[in-house]
Design an enzyme around this catalytic site. Sequence first.
Site, short mmCIF file in Angstrom:
data_model
loop_
_atom_site.label_atom_id
_atom_site.label_comp_id
_atom_site.label_asym_id
_atom_site.label_seq_id
_atom_site.Cartn_x
_atom_site.Cartn_y
_atom_site.Cartn_z
N ARG A 1 -1.73 -14.16 4.48
CA ARG A 1 -2.53 -13.52 5.53
C ARG A 1 -1.86 -13.72 6.89
NH1 ARG A 1 -7.09 -10.31 4.24
NH2 ARG A 1 -8.23 -11.14 6.02
N PHE B 1 -15.36 3.83 6.84
CA PHE B 1 -13.97 4.12 6.48
C PHE B 1 -13.73 4.05 4.97
CE2 PHE B 1 -14.20 -0.44 7.46
CZ PHE B 1 -13.59 -1.01 6.34
N ASN C 1 -1.79 -0.08 7.07
CA ASN C 1 -1.19 -1.34 7.52
C ASN C 1 -0.32 -2.04 6.48
OD1 ASN C 1 -3.24 -2.13 5.88
ND2 ASN C 1 -4.51 -3.05 7.48
N LYS D 1 0.84 -1.20 0.00
CA LYS D 1 0.00 0.00 0.00
C LYS D 1 0.88 1.26 0.00
CE LYS D 1 -3.89 -2.21 2.44
NZ LYS D 1 -4.79 -2.08 3.62
N HIS E 1 -1.92 -5.51 1.54
CA HIS E 1 -3.19 -6.20 1.32
C HIS E 1 -2.87 -7.62 0.87
CE1 HIS E 1 -7.10 -7.27 -0.42
NE2 HIS E 1 -6.39 -7.79 -1.40
N TYR F 1 -12.14 -2.88 -3.76
CA TYR F 1 -12.71 -2.81 -2.41
C TYR F 1 -14.25 -2.78 -2.44
CZ TYR F 1 -8.21 -2.18 0.01
OH TYR F 1 -6.95 -2.37 0.55
N GLU G 1 -9.35 -10.34 -7.79
CA GLU G 1 -8.38 -9.25 -7.58
C GLU G 1 -7.20 -9.34 -8.56
OE1 GLU G 1 -7.44 -9.58 -3.42
OE2 GLU G 1 -9.44 -8.92 -2.80
P1 IDP Z 1 -7.70 -6.78 5.56
O1 IDP Z 1 -6.84 -5.83 4.75
O2 IDP Z 1 -7.00 -7.23 6.80
O3 IDP Z 1 -8.26 -7.91 4.74
P2 IDP Z 1 -10.37 -5.60 5.43
O4 IDP Z 1 -11.41 -5.78 6.46
O5 IDP Z 1 -10.52 -6.27 4.11
O6 IDP Z 1 -8.95 -5.93 6.09
O7 IDP Z 1 -10.26 -4.01 5.19
C1 IDP Z 1 -9.55 -3.47 4.10
C2 IDP Z 1 -8.68 -2.34 4.60
O8 IDP Z 1 -9.52 -1.27 5.06
C3 IDP Z 1 -7.81 -2.67 5.81
O9 IDP Z 1 -6.60 -3.32 5.48
C4 IDP Z 1 -7.59 -1.33 6.43
O10 IDP Z 1 -6.62 -0.57 5.68
C5 IDP Z 1 -8.96 -0.67 6.23
N1 IDP Z 1 -9.89 -0.93 7.36
C6 IDP Z 1 -10.53 -2.08 7.66
N2 IDP Z 1 -11.31 -1.96 8.74
C7 IDP Z 1 -11.17 -0.68 9.15
C8 IDP Z 1 -11.75 0.07 10.24
O11 IDP Z 1 -12.56 -0.44 11.05
N3 IDP Z 1 -11.36 1.35 10.36
C9 IDP Z 1 -10.48 1.94 9.50
N4 IDP Z 1 -9.94 1.29 8.46
C10 IDP Z 1 -10.26 -0.02 8.28
MG MG Z 2 -9.57 -7.76 3.09
#
Ligand code: IDP
Ligand code: MG
Length: 138
Positions: A87, A59, A118, A11, A121, A51, A132
């Site tokens: 993962r 968010f 973070n 990212k 992805h 997404y 994807e």
């Molecule tokens: P993942 O990347 O661990 O699969 P997902 O739930 O698919 O997590 O969410 C996609 C991305 O959206 C996350 O990696 C993070 O950057 C952001 N995100 C997910 N949940 C939240 C939240 O509750 N608050 C703010 N950002 C979030």
């Molecule tokens: Mg995800």
Amino acid sequence: MNTEKTLILVKPDGVRRGLIGEVISRIEAKGYNIDAIRMLKADRTLLEQHYAEHIGKGFYEALVEFMMSGPIVAIVASGNRVIEGFRSLSGVTDPTLAAPGTIRGDLARDQGTKVVQNIVHGSDSPESAAREIHIFFP
Ligand code: IDP
Ligand code: MG
């Protein structure tokens, strides 16, 4: 042997912080294969596809803005159980809670922003991976 593929993104926060090599190293050190790699600046249309499952969440807009804030690196990696395995290498979504030893646990922290930054992805299922990969490597 049931070789699987996953879509990994470094990212914009990971690229800005010079962590492309670190992420690739961890994928390679684990023993997965890098099949394809591409640096790009994602636009809104591409991110809406990627997404789609998050459209409407609180968010979502911040997530799209963040993902458009700089270049990203898209990677296709392969190997037996690579979806689950990457993962596991990544750690959980919240970098404060991600275990030390994982990419998110070692390299990211809470920035107090609306969207969680973070570093990476990784696809979460074979169906997501196929969808994807097609988006980033049409
Ligand atoms: P993942 O990347 O661990 O699969 P997902 O739930 O698919 O997590 O969410 C996609 C991305 O959206 C996350 O990696 C993070 O950057 C952001 N995100 C997910 N949940 C939240 C939240 O509750 N608050 C703010 N950002 C979030
Ligand atoms: Mg995800």
